[in-house]
Motif scaffolding. Sequence first.
Motif, mmCIF file in Angstrom:
data_model
loop_
_atom_site.group_PDB
_atom_site.id
_atom_site.type_symbol
_atom_site.label_atom_id
_atom_site.label_comp_id
_atom_site.label_asym_id
_atom_site.label_seq_id
_atom_site.Cartn_x
_atom_site.Cartn_y
_atom_site.Cartn_z
ATOM 1 N N THR A 151 0.101 3.297 11.418
ATOM 2 C CA THR A 151 1.328 3.256 12.197
ATOM 3 C C THR A 151 1.033 3.075 13.676
ATOM 4 O OG1 THR A 151 2.418 4.646 10.594
ATOM 5 C CG2 THR A 151 3.439 4.511 12.741
ATOM 6 N N ASN A 197 8.152 4.765 -0.377
ATOM 7 C CA ASN A 197 7.599 6.083 -0.080
ATOM 8 C C ASN A 197 6.819 6.628 -1.276
ATOM 9 O OD1 ASN A 197 7.266 8.224 1.825
ATOM 10 N ND2 ASN A 197 8.679 9.440 0.602
ATOM 11 N N THR A 243 9.668 4.987 8.504
ATOM 12 C CA THR A 243 8.269 5.232 8.173
ATOM 13 C C THR A 243 8.193 5.876 6.799
ATOM 14 O OG1 THR A 243 7.687 5.504 10.492
ATOM 15 C CG2 THR A 243 6.174 6.447 8.893
ATOM 16 N N SER A 286 0.727 6.920 7.026
ATOM 17 C CA SER A 286 2.092 6.567 7.424
ATOM 18 C C SER A 286 2.158 5.066 7.587
ATOM 19 C CB SER A 286 2.444 7.238 8.749
ATOM 20 O OG SER A 286 2.488 8.619 8.589
ATOM 21 N N TRP A 287 3.261 4.476 7.154
ATOM 22 C CA TRP A 287 3.432 3.018 7.235
ATOM 23 C C TRP A 287 4.858 2.716 7.639
ATOM 24 C CZ3 TRP A 287 -0.314 -0.273 7.609
ATOM 25 C CH2 TRP A 287 -0.044 -1.644 7.499
ATOM 26 N N ASP A 288 5.051 1.869 8.659
ATOM 27 C CA ASP A 288 6.419 1.592 9.123
ATOM 28 C C ASP A 288 6.800 0.118 9.043
ATOM 29 O OD1 ASP A 288 4.994 0.589 11.249
ATOM 30 O OD2 ASP A 288 6.090 1.696 12.780
ATOM 31 N N HIS A 293 8.337 -5.342 10.849
ATOM 32 C CA HIS A 293 8.464 -3.983 11.385
ATOM 33 C C HIS A 293 9.804 -3.390 10.982
ATOM 34 C CE1 HIS A 293 7.866 -0.636 14.076
ATOM 35 N NE2 HIS A 293 9.081 -0.857 14.551
ATOM 36 N N THR A 344 5.314 7.182 3.560
ATOM 37 C CA THR A 344 3.951 7.613 3.299
ATOM 38 C C THR A 344 3.438 6.844 2.098
ATOM 39 O OG1 THR A 344 4.382 9.819 4.173
ATOM 40 C CG2 THR A 344 2.490 9.584 2.706
#
Length: 93
Positions: free
Chosen positions: A3, A81, A17, A28-30, A13, A19
Amino acid sequence: MTTAEVDTQHPGHDNKTVTIVVNTREHSWDQKEISFEQVFQLAYPGHQLADGETVTIQYSRGPNEKPKGSLTANHSVKVKNKMVFDVYLTTRS
């Protein structure tokens, strides 16, 4: 790419966010999607593939339209998620 390293100008993008789990480690990934190359770097930070090395990425707990499958080079998959990625690095013997 984590992230903290995500370019907010990137068209994928997303402000949400999630997980994701890569080789049992949470990240974490957004972004809405993640590429083969990004998953590989989360699993093996800084690793450059040597001649004879092969990478296999399997995922599970993905989006309803494709909850499990394989991720191949130069492709990406939508993230969800708690999505799980298993990354295997093998060498020819």
